[in-house]
Design an enzyme around this catalytic site. Structure first.
Site, PDB file in Angstrom:
ATOM      1  N   SER A 178       0.795  -1.230   0.000  1.00 29.03           N
ATOM      2  CA  SER A 178       0.000   0.000   0.000  1.00 29.03           C
ATOM      3  C   SER A 178       0.824   1.275   0.000  1.00 29.03           C
ATOM      4  O   SER A 178       0.344   2.314  -0.448  1.00 29.03           O
ATOM      5  CB  SER A 178      -0.967  -0.004   1.173  1.00 29.03           C
ATOM      6  OG  SER A 178      -0.284  -0.245   2.384  1.00 29.03           O
ATOM      7  N   HIS A 206      -5.294  -3.153  -2.657  1.00 23.93           N
ATOM      8  CA  HIS A 206      -4.935  -2.193  -3.709  1.00 23.93           C
ATOM      9  C   HIS A 206      -4.852  -2.826  -5.094  1.00 23.93           C
ATOM     10  O   HIS A 206      -4.531  -2.153  -6.066  1.00 23.93           O
ATOM     11  CB  HIS A 206      -3.603  -1.512  -3.386  1.00 23.93           C
ATOM     12  CG  HIS A 206      -3.697  -0.654  -2.167  1.00 23.93           C
ATOM     13  ND1 HIS A 206      -4.070   0.671  -2.208  1.00 23.93           N
ATOM     14  CD2 HIS A 206      -3.509  -0.944  -0.858  1.00 23.93           C
ATOM     15  CE1 HIS A 206      -4.098   1.160  -0.982  1.00 23.93           C
ATOM     16  NE2 HIS A 206      -3.764   0.202  -0.145  1.00 23.93           N
ATOM     17  N   LYS A 237     -11.658   0.861  -1.846  1.00 19.08           N
ATOM     18  CA  LYS A 237     -10.646   1.489  -2.696  1.00 19.08           C
ATOM     19  C   LYS A 237     -11.148   1.558  -4.136  1.00 19.08           C
ATOM     20  O   LYS A 237     -11.983   2.399  -4.436  1.00 19.08           O
ATOM     21  CB  LYS A 237      -9.328   0.772  -2.488  1.00 19.08           C
ATOM     22  CG  LYS A 237      -8.813   1.170  -1.092  1.00 19.08           C
ATOM     23  CD  LYS A 237      -7.691   0.422  -0.526  1.00 19.08           C
ATOM     24  CE  LYS A 237      -7.433   1.000   0.872  1.00 19.08           C
ATOM     25  NZ  LYS A 237      -6.779   0.095   1.768  1.00 19.08           N
TER      26      LYS A 237
HETATM   27  C1  LIG Z   1      -6.833  -0.074   3.202  1.00 17.64           C
HETATM   28  C2  LIG Z   1      -6.288  -1.410   3.513  1.00 17.64           C
HETATM   29  C3  LIG Z   1      -6.949  -2.268   4.406  1.00 17.64           C
HETATM   30  C4  LIG Z   1      -8.146  -1.813   5.201  1.00 17.64           C
HETATM   31  O1  LIG Z   1      -9.272  -1.746   4.421  1.00 17.64           O
HETATM   32  P1  LIG Z   1     -10.528  -0.835   4.883  1.00 17.64           P
HETATM   33  O2  LIG Z   1     -11.660  -1.407   4.128  1.00 17.64           O
HETATM   34  O3  LIG Z   1     -10.191   0.570   4.543  1.00 17.64           O
HETATM   35  O4  LIG Z   1     -10.654  -1.037   6.374  1.00 17.64           O
HETATM   36  C5  LIG Z   1      -6.453  -3.536   4.580  1.00 17.64           C
HETATM   37  N1  LIG Z   1      -5.341  -3.958   3.922  1.00 17.64           N
HETATM   38  C6  LIG Z   1      -4.668  -3.141   3.084  1.00 17.64           C
HETATM   39  C7  LIG Z   1      -3.458  -3.665   2.394  1.00 17.64           C
HETATM   40  C8  LIG Z   1      -5.112  -1.852   2.870  1.00 17.64           C
HETATM   41  O5  LIG Z   1      -4.435  -1.037   2.069  1.00 17.64           O
END
Ligand SMILES: *Cc1c(COP(=O)(O)O)cnc(C)c1O
Length: 383
Positions: A178, A206, A237
């Site tokens: 990320s 991602h 995302k």
């Molecule tokens: C953003 C993210 C999460 C958390 O996801 P949310 O739905 O925002 O709680 C988990 N793992 C990774 C790798 C992330 O980038």
């Protein structure tokens, strides 16, 4: 207590690590109004440009009109609506897996799935740069944590060899990291998992919607659907909505539904959220141009920033780190970019390791070629 809090806040301030909230007063998109001015947004994870899409809003409104707002209870009590189940069927379809279970957030999926799979006496092998929610899930599980060097297969294999043969073994990796935007060597990891009898779980947060022939993620891109036991990902995302999933076998879904504490002991997401997510998945399936455009934009941005001499690490995705190292300098540059009308987040420890502060540029399908050129120009002026 206030003395303690003030001391800690002052200490963060002195190290350039104090965070503050910026306030957005428009819908999410390529252009947002933040702290009172209109800027081009290069820090959302809204890769396909769907978060502010009218169709998601309408889907949420229609679901809300028919089912009200609150879910009223946990899914296992009386909060399981038809739209939650429709979403899970659609998730299984787009992930090319027999089944999928909908979680309330990615953070909750990781803190629920991992403790359901391993416990005391078991071992988890986790890439050093895995997301914080994975680390928290492992801590909650009480299994022994082995953190292998980032994408280093020798490091991983050495740890697998040394682990006790008695307990269960689980390897977990982000597929797209990320904060670095690079991808995991998933084929090699899958081969090691097989060799040492370990289970394999991936976090596609991602990658979902961005990588793979149909946007299902890196597992699809690498053709590893049969080797990966648990595919976790989020709808917050690229899908532009909210909530998360665990995709895999029918047995995995049935087991997690009965054992994952973050699924059991929490109220279901409002049906409208599931309605919007379902709409987003359908758009993702139909509008492949969004995926093509975000990837093309990423190439343009990376080339522009590299040409200025910035180190963008091994990024091959819409997440493009610009290494600054010094946390205070990264924060100052982010502020100067905002003055230039470019919204770019400074990422500092503890989100990234000490002395690796960076500006994290993310591009989306909504950006134009001119937006990217203007962002690169702004970078030239703020160094
Ligand atoms: C953003 C993210 C999460 C958390 O996801 P949310 O739905 O925002 O709680 C988990 N793992 C990774 C790798 C992330 O980038």
């Amino acid at each position: 207590m206030k003395d303690f809090l003030n001391q800690r806040i002052d200490a963060l301030d002195r190290q350039g690590l104090r965070r503050s909230l910026k306030m957005v007063v428009t819908a999410q998109g390529r252009e947002v109004t933040v702290n009172g001015r209109s800027v081009i947004n290069f820090c959302s994870n809204d890769y396909l440009g769907l978060a502010g899409d009218e169709r998601l809003r309408v889907a949420a409104e229609e679901t809300m009109r028919a089912r009200g707002f609150g879910a009223g209870a946990a899914r296992l009590v009386c909060g399981n609506f038809d739209v939650h189940e429709a979403l899970e069927r659609e998730l299984a379809l787009v992930k090319h897996t027999p089944a999928a279970l909908f979680f309330n957030a990615g953070y909750m999926a990781n803190t629920g799935i991992i403790p359901a799979l391993v416990g005391r006496g078991d071992a988890v092998f986790s890439d050093k740069l895995n997301h914080a929610s994975i680390i928290d899930g492992i801590v909650l599980s009480r299994a022994k944590l082995h953190r292998y060097a980032h994408k280093d297969m020798n490091s991983l294999e050495g740890m697998l060899q040394k682990a006790s043969p008695a307990g269960r073994k689980l390897i977990i990796t982000d597929t797209v990291f990320s904060m670095d935007g690079d991808v995991a060597p998933l084929k090699d990891i899958a081969a090691l998992a097989k060799k040492y009898g370990a289970w394999l779980m991936v976090d596609e947060a991602h990658a979902f919607g961005v990588l793979g022939p149909t946007g299902a993620g890196l597992v699809e891109a690498e053709g590893l659907g049969d080797e990966v036991h648990v595919q976790m990902g989020t709808l917050s995302k690229a899908a532009g909505a909210y909530g998360a999933y665990a995709a895999g076998s029918l047995e995995l879904k049935e087991y997690l539904l009965n054992t994952a504490r973050s699924f059991i002991f929490t109220t279901a997401l409002p049906p409208a959220v599931a309605g919007a997510a379902l709409c987003a998945l359908r758009i993702m399936r139909e509008e492949s141009w969004r995926r093509e455009r975000v990837l093309a934009n990423a190439v343009l941005m990376r080339e522009g920033l590299s040409a200025l001499g910035f180190d963008t690490l091994k990024s091959v995705t819409p997440v493009i780190p610009v290494m600054i190292k010094d946390a205070a300098l990264a924060a100052a540059m982010s502020a100067r970019l905002l003055d230039q009308g470019m919204f770019v987040a400074a990422i500092r420890p503890p989100t990234v390791p000490a002395h690796t502060a960076r500006l994290r540029v993310t591009v989306t399908a909504a950006h134009t070629v001119e937006d990217i050129a203007r962002c690169v120009e702004a970078f030239k002026r703020v160094v």
